[in-house]
Design a protein around this motif. Structure first.
Motif, PDB file in Angstrom:
ATOM      1  N   THR A   1      22.840   5.268  11.289  1.00 51.86           N
ATOM      2  CA  THR A   1      23.787   5.972  10.442  1.00 51.86           C
ATOM      3  C   THR A   1      23.375   5.719   8.992  1.00 51.86           C
ATOM      4  N   GLU A   2      24.004   6.408   8.063  1.00 56.58           N
ATOM      5  CA  GLU A   2      23.709   6.164   6.645  1.00 56.58           C
ATOM      6  C   GLU A   2      24.014   4.715   6.280  1.00 56.58           C
ATOM      7  N   VAL A   3      25.104   4.183   6.817  1.00 57.77           N
ATOM      8  CA  VAL A   3      25.450   2.783   6.546  1.00 57.77           C
ATOM      9  C   VAL A   3      24.387   1.863   7.137  1.00 57.77           C
ATOM     10  N   GLY A   4      23.932   2.143   8.344  1.00 62.07           N
ATOM     11  CA  GLY A   4      22.883   1.347   8.968  1.00 62.07           C
ATOM     12  C   GLY A   4      21.612   1.345   8.136  1.00 62.07           C
ATOM     13  N   LYS A   5      21.252   2.514   7.604  1.00 59.93           N
ATOM     14  CA  LYS A   5      20.060   2.613   6.753  1.00 59.93           C
ATOM     15  C   LYS A   5      20.226   1.789   5.482  1.00 59.93           C
ATOM     16  N   LYS A   6      21.420   1.851   4.878  1.00 58.24           N
ATOM     17  CA  LYS A   6      21.671   1.102   3.641  1.00 58.24           C
ATOM     18  C   LYS A   6      21.657  -0.401   3.890  1.00 58.24           C
ATOM     19  N   VAL A   7      22.264  -0.838   4.983  1.00 62.34           N
ATOM     20  CA  VAL A   7      22.270  -2.263   5.320  1.00 62.34           C
ATOM     21  C   VAL A   7      20.835  -2.746   5.515  1.00 62.34           C
ATOM     22  N   LEU A   8      20.042  -1.994   6.276  1.00 60.18           N
ATOM     23  CA  LEU A   8      18.655  -2.374   6.537  1.00 60.18           C
ATOM     24  C   LEU A   8      17.847  -2.446   5.248  1.00 60.18           C
ATOM     25  N   THR A   9      17.936  -1.431   4.425  1.00 58.74           N
ATOM     26  CA  THR A   9      17.190  -1.389   3.165  1.00 58.74           C
ATOM     27  C   THR A   9      17.592  -2.523   2.239  1.00 58.74           C
ATOM     28  N   THR A  10      18.876  -2.757   2.109  1.00 59.53           N
ATOM     29  CA  THR A  10      19.371  -3.814   1.221  1.00 59.53           C
ATOM     30  C   THR A  10      18.951  -5.189   1.734  1.00 59.53           C
ATOM     31  N   PHE A  11      19.042  -5.403   3.034  1.00 57.27           N
ATOM     32  CA  PHE A  11      18.631  -6.683   3.617  1.00 57.27           C
ATOM     33  C   PHE A  11      17.136  -6.909   3.400  1.00 57.27           C
ATOM     34  N   GLN A  12      16.327  -5.874   3.602  1.00 58.98           N
ATOM     35  CA  GLN A  12      14.881  -6.005   3.402  1.00 58.98           C
ATOM     36  C   GLN A  12      14.543  -6.325   1.948  1.00 58.98           C
ATOM     37  N   LYS A  13      15.186  -5.642   1.009  1.00 58.14           N
ATOM     38  CA  LYS A  13      14.946  -5.914  -0.413  1.00 58.14           C
ATOM     39  C   LYS A  13      15.315  -7.348  -0.758  1.00 58.14           C
ATOM     40  N   MET A  14      16.468  -7.786  -0.273  1.00 60.89           N
ATOM     41  CA  MET A  14      16.921  -9.138  -0.552  1.00 60.89           C
ATOM     42  C   MET A  14      15.954 -10.157   0.049  1.00 60.89           C
ATOM     43  N   ASN A  15      15.545  -9.930   1.278  1.00 60.00           N
ATOM     44  CA  ASN A  15      14.627 -10.843   1.950  1.00 60.00           C
ATOM     45  C   ASN A  15      13.286 -10.902   1.225  1.00 60.00           C
ATOM     46  N   ASP A  16      12.814  -9.757   0.730  1.00 60.07           N
ATOM     47  CA  ASP A  16      11.560  -9.731  -0.028  1.00 60.07           C
ATOM     48  C   ASP A  16      11.666 -10.564  -1.297  1.00 60.07           C
ATOM     49  N   LYS A  17      12.788 -10.457  -1.991  1.00 52.53           N
ATOM     50  CA  LYS A  17      12.981 -11.230  -3.227  1.00 52.53           C
ATOM     51  C   LYS A  17      13.083 -12.720  -2.930  1.00 52.53           C
ATOM     52  N   ILE A  18      13.767 -13.066  -1.856  1.00 50.15           N
ATOM     53  CA  ILE A  18      13.869 -14.472  -1.466  1.00 50.15           C
ATOM     54  C   ILE A  18      12.480 -15.017  -1.149  1.00 50.15           C
ATOM     55  N   THR A  19      11.700 -14.279  -0.379  1.00 42.66           N
ATOM     56  CA  THR A  19      10.341 -14.698  -0.012  1.00 42.66           C
ATOM     57  C   THR A  19       9.475 -14.852  -1.254  1.00 42.66           C
ATOM     58  N   GLU A  20       9.584 -13.927  -2.185  1.00 41.21           N
ATOM     59  CA  GLU A  20       8.813 -13.994  -3.434  1.00 41.21           C
ATOM     60  C   GLU A  20       9.171 -15.257  -4.223  1.00 41.21           C
ATOM     61  N   THR A  21      10.450 -15.550  -4.321  1.00 36.70           N
ATOM     62  CA  THR A  21      10.900 -16.740  -5.048  1.00 36.70           C
ATOM     63  C   THR A  21      10.396 -18.009  -4.371  1.00 36.70           C
ATOM     64  N   VAL A  22      10.486 -18.060  -3.058  1.00 38.18           N
ATOM     65  CA  VAL A  22      10.008 -19.235  -2.320  1.00 38.18           C
ATOM     66  C   VAL A  22       8.514 -19.414  -2.556  1.00 38.18           C
ATOM     67  N   GLN A  23       7.743 -18.327  -2.506  1.00 38.34           N
ATOM     68  CA  GLN A  23       6.294 -18.413  -2.711  1.00 38.34           C
ATOM     69  C   GLN A  23       5.952 -18.945  -4.108  1.00 38.34           C
ATOM     70  N   GLN A  24       6.740 -18.578  -5.109  1.00 42.24           N
ATOM     71  CA  GLN A  24       6.492 -19.024  -6.482  1.00 42.24           C
ATOM     72  C   GLN A  24       6.645 -20.534  -6.631  1.00 42.24           C
ATOM     73  N   HIS A  25       7.496 -21.145  -5.840  1.00 39.09           N
ATOM     74  CA  HIS A  25       7.812 -22.555  -6.009  1.00 39.09           C
ATOM     75  C   HIS A  25       7.323 -23.435  -4.862  1.00 39.09           C
ATOM     76  N   LYS A  26       6.764 -22.826  -3.838  1.00 35.85           N
ATOM     77  CA  LYS A  26       6.387 -23.556  -2.631  1.00 35.85           C
ATOM     78  C   LYS A  26       5.368 -24.657  -2.891  1.00 35.85           C
ATOM     79  N   GLU A  27       4.269 -24.314  -3.541  1.00 37.05           N
ATOM     80  CA  GLU A  27       3.201 -25.304  -3.749  1.00 37.05           C
ATOM     81  C   GLU A  27       3.703 -26.505  -4.551  1.00 37.05           C
ATOM     82  N   GLU A  28       4.444 -26.247  -5.605  1.00 39.70           N
ATOM     83  CA  GLU A  28       4.961 -27.333  -6.427  1.00 39.70           C
ATOM     84  C   GLU A  28       5.872 -28.241  -5.611  1.00 39.70           C
ATOM     85  N   LEU A  29       6.802 -27.630  -4.874  1.00 38.43           N
ATOM     86  CA  LEU A  29       7.754 -28.408  -4.086  1.00 38.43           C
ATOM     87  C   LEU A  29       7.044 -29.194  -2.989  1.00 38.43           C
ATOM     88  N   LEU A  30       6.164 -28.558  -2.248  1.00 38.73           N
ATOM     89  CA  LEU A  30       5.476 -29.253  -1.169  1.00 38.73           C
ATOM     90  C   LEU A  30       4.553 -30.344  -1.698  1.00 38.73           C
TER      91      LEU A  30
END
Length: 115
Positions: free
Chosen positions: A83-112
């Motif tokens: 549904t349109e809502v299903g598409k929006k939920v999927l897209t928003t979740f993917q965008k959020m997950n991509d940003k989280i992954t990007e942030t983790v990658q930026q700080h991973k080496e330093e933290l580890l």
């Protein structure tokens, strides 16, 4: 001594303390969108149709609005679409997950390196 360190992160949404949506359900929605079929999506994920159907029913019932519309079989067979809502939920979740992954990658080496 060399050790293998990994930083793992998983993101999901709980409703009333019970898991509702995460990467597995996002992948299911993505494959439903790609294949136009719940059974094909389940097969591609290596899960039973029954489990996939239960996941869709849970999302449709506990979400504010249904995420997937299922079409009963006929001469052409059944199908499924987001549904349109299903598409929006999927897209928003993917965008959020991509940003989280990007942030983790930026700080991973330093933290580890500190661990």
């Amino acid at each position: 001594m060399d050790t293998n360190k990994e930083l793992k992160l998983r993101c999901w949404i709980d409703i009333d303390g019970k898991k509702f949506f995460g990467t597995g359900r996002a992948q299911l929605l993505l494959l439903i969108e790609k294949n136009g079929s719940l059974s094909k999506a389940a097969k591609e994920m290596g899960m039973s149709y029954r489990k996939a159907w239960a996941m869709v029913e849970d999302m449709n019932q506990r979400g504010q609005q249904p995420y997937v519309e299922l079409h009963k079989g006929g001469t052409q067979g059944g199908g499924a679409e987001l549904t349109e809502v299903g598409k929006k939920v999927l897209t928003t979740f993917q965008k959020m997950n991509d940003k989280i992954t990007e942030t983790v990658q930026q700080h991973k080496e330093e933290l580890l390196g500190l661990i």
